[in-house]
Design a protein around this motif. Sequence first.
Motif, PDB file in Angstrom:
ATOM      1  N   ILE A 310       0.809  -1.173   0.115  1.00 51.61           N
ATOM      2  CA  ILE A 310       0.052  -0.061   0.143  1.00 51.61           C
ATOM      3  C   ILE A 310       0.780   1.153   0.085  1.00 51.61           C
ATOM      4  CG2 ILE A 310      -1.809   1.073   1.238  1.00 51.61           C
ATOM      5  CD1 ILE A 310      -2.582  -1.674   0.124  1.00 51.61           C
ATOM      6  N   THR A 311       0.651   1.984  -1.057  1.00 46.38           N
ATOM      7  CA  THR A 311       1.445   3.322  -0.960  1.00 46.38           C
ATOM      8  C   THR A 311       0.494   4.306  -0.239  1.00 46.38           C
ATOM      9  OG1 THR A 311       2.366   3.152  -3.409  1.00 46.38           O
ATOM     10  CG2 THR A 311       2.034   5.296  -2.539  1.00 46.38           C
ATOM     11  N   LEU A 312       1.186   4.899   0.851  1.00 46.52           N
ATOM     12  CA  LEU A 312       0.647   5.955   1.581  1.00 46.52           C
ATOM     13  C   LEU A 312       1.171   7.404   1.021  1.00 46.52           C
ATOM     14  CD1 LEU A 312       1.490   4.400   5.098  1.00 46.52           C
ATOM     15  CD2 LEU A 312      -0.511   4.056   3.715  1.00 46.52           C
ATOM     16  N   ARG A 343      -3.780   4.576   7.472  1.00 44.52           N
ATOM     17  CA  ARG A 343      -3.215   3.625   8.571  1.00 44.52           C
ATOM     18  C   ARG A 343      -4.453   3.115   9.582  1.00 44.52           C
ATOM     19  NH1 ARG A 343       1.982   1.994   9.447  1.00 44.52           N
ATOM     20  NH2 ARG A 343       1.773   2.135  11.577  1.00 44.52           N
ATOM     21  N   LEU A 346      -6.577   1.096   7.020  1.00 37.55           N
ATOM     22  CA  LEU A 346      -6.098  -0.138   6.923  1.00 37.55           C
ATOM     23  C   LEU A 346      -6.206  -1.246   7.968  1.00 37.55           C
ATOM     24  CD1 LEU A 346      -2.610   0.752   5.196  1.00 37.55           C
ATOM     25  CD2 LEU A 346      -4.526  -0.077   4.079  1.00 37.55           C
ATOM     26  N   GLN A 359       3.365  -1.275   3.690  1.00 37.35           N
ATOM     27  CA  GLN A 359       3.231   0.071   3.288  1.00 37.35           C
ATOM     28  C   GLN A 359       4.637   0.753   3.000  1.00 37.35           C
ATOM     29  OE1 GLN A 359       0.702   1.470   6.819  1.00 37.35           O
ATOM     30  NE2 GLN A 359       1.550  -0.561   7.481  1.00 37.35           N
ATOM     31  N   VAL A 381       6.586   1.498   8.311  1.00 37.20           N
ATOM     32  CA  VAL A 381       6.532   1.896   6.840  1.00 37.20           C
ATOM     33  C   VAL A 381       7.640   2.121   6.257  1.00 37.20           C
ATOM     34  CG1 VAL A 381       5.592   3.861   5.429  1.00 37.20           C
ATOM     35  CG2 VAL A 381       4.405   3.155   7.466  1.00 37.20           C
TER      36      VAL A 381
END
Length: 833
Positions: A310-312, A343, A346, A359, A381
């Motif tokens: 997952i790109t934050l 987050r 998620l 992430q 992350v």
Amino acid sequence: MVPDNLIAKNMNKVKLSLVIFVLLLSCSAKSNNEYIIADKSSAVLIYMDENTDELIKWAVNDLAADLEEMSAKKIRVVTTDQFNADGRGVYIAELSDKLVESFQQSFNAQLKNRWEKFIISKENGNLFLIGSDVRGTVYAVFELAEQLGISPWQWWADVRLQKKETITFTLPADGIEEEPSVQYRGIFLNDEDWGLQPWAAHTFEPKTADIGPKTYEKIFQLLLRLKANTIWPAMHPCTKAFFRIPGNREMAEKYHITIGTSHAEPMLRNNVDEWNKEIYGDFNYFSNSERVKAYWQERISEAKEGNNIITLGMRGIHDSGMEGNASTKEKVELLERIIQEQRQMLAKTINREIEDIPQVLTLYKEVLDLYNNGLNVPDDVTLMWTDDNYGYIRRLSNKEEHKRKGGSGVYYHLSYWGRPHDYLWLSSTQPGLIWYEMSRAYQNGAQKIWIANLGDIKPAEYNMEFFLDLAWDVNSMNEKSIQEHLIGWCKREFGAAKGAEIADVLQEYYRLAFLRKPEFMGWSQTEPITLTRQTGFNSIPGNNEVKRRMDAYTRLLEKTEEIKLSVPEIRQDAYFQLVEYPVKGAALMNKKFLAAQQTLHATDPGEKKKLAEQSQKAFDQITLLTKKYNHDISKGKWNKMMSMNPRGLPVYAMPEFHLTENPGKNNSLTKTSIKPPLYIQAKNYVTAKNSTNYKWKSIEGLGYSNSSMTLFPFDNHSFAKDEPYLGYNFNTEKAGAYNIEIRCLPTHANNYDDVVSVEVNDKNRQSFSINTKGRSEAWKENVLRNYVSISYPLTFEKAGIQSLKIFVNQTGIVIDQIAVSPENYPDYYEIVK
């Protein structure tokens, strides 16, 4: 630093060696570690567990089909959960398969709880390919396939199988035991508008009319053959979002490929295609956060069971900064809030601990500036560092960041759309630069994820494989074996007889492009787009750079044609794609501009006409080559894959500057021959001062010189005192005023504090800062020409031997070449190798 014995061990098993190895299945084995897969009279049996994963079954059956075609013998695949102690065969299994329990030896100690590890070993006449997990097992299958001469590019570059009466494999004495250096390894399909998307939509997958599951299946198969596991899907406006096309996500699951998204696509969302401003409003978290969060939640809920990274964070709709007029401090605070709320989303949606959900925050462009201004990122992350779009990584982990649980990775460009100029046509990044920058990144902790932006896959085949090979085993190459990798690749693709010669051609192709990429030969720029103009290569008598460069490309053209005559017919299409088109394309682009430049300066009307015709002919030949690529080779398989003018930039058109531009004094011919500067290659030092634990070495295949110098190992380290240096001697025939130019690669330091100090005859030491910030004019010039220049003017009171010392204040500085020229010597572009 990599121990020499480990380098030797790894080089023995470099997968690109064309040497065809054997699996000894018969009693008449030639040696203890050889095995015959097939010969005139028999063929091997391949065993796998009847309940093994479907992906392993696909890989095994794919291998069997290739072996059948190569040997013209039936290759039987037998499914069983019991080892046959009385028989001989090849056993392929995942560690958890029931079949493994029946083996007489245990693989638990080596494979249990390991990530994508595999073993290939021989025991009592049987060959075992055992993986710690599904992908590890599949990688073992394709490792064997490659060592038997089956190219990963069999489909993607038409490296067709060659018939062999006997197929054999020789196992190293201690077998093969491999696992990845980098956990997630993959590619970003980007700027696909002129290749992959039109080809998929019109030629390969017209029913979908886009890059759909049929195309992605071929891409995922290629990734597995290259021991990769991650995709950032195509995401330009010409392409529908990956998750919006039925079958795409299912195809990724089928091939166990991890899905990530680019720096501009948080929470698995393709904003270009999926954010509808008329419905949703502005993509602005300051003013429209609830709508943005609902948009993200929709995708995370849809993909919660998937294998994703997952790109934050948040940027603009596409490759731009966050929307909203705010100060840097306000943007930092908002981005921290965004990450926290992402987050929470998620954790609420995915049934895993938040620390166990992969992430990443990609620190690209302005996001890196926000990070450097105090952005706090949760420890689990992954920090994904990026290059400056031209191959030079902007920032790497410091000692504190090394300790982060999420680790770090690199997003690296092998293709780019943007300022100062695109390079979307040919793939010409020097492998030595890839090796240096990525090895440096690895030694500074970037071991979690590597992603290469390579545009359309084609024509980046070799650079893609080189990058992924390094990600799989960072120790498989060292500073002296970069060319060996290329030689092995060429031998695998085209045969041992001409492999080394083809590698020499490609190495020179990469070196000449390092001086100036074909796409940069118009001396134009983008954003804004400017017209082409005469090049920086000059025609100074005694130092005619234009003629020297044209001659170099002429030799490449001639050698490419000569070698082509020896390439087997079955590999001719592959040779055209992997060698002929890029080499000829680059040569013709150079001839087009350099001949036009000569036209500008010619005074004889007949000569002027002849040169203009040469320029036009080069343009026409690029057109014909591209037509051949799209229509003639491989029975039209690649129609619409190759464009000779992506984005329609001026560099791809016929140059017209010679009709209007003033020749200019720098390029004008003079009647008096001028003695060229004294050129020194950095590797030709006479003295070297190392530091404790750090040593000067040359990197073969890097820089204008193909042998740039830097300090090993590559971990970030500053020298508070006793700075390391390289020393040189040179002879000035006359006293007087001179200029010493030192060229370094335009690398970056975390704190923009790389300093090179110069001392001549043990006095007059001067220091020079060599880093640039942001997209300054100096940075633009440096990345287009691949060097930063240090100019040191001085006067020698006496002729004779002079001494020069070049000091560096920290690791990460790469010295390439040196020139000593008399004062007021005309401008020159190239320091001759």
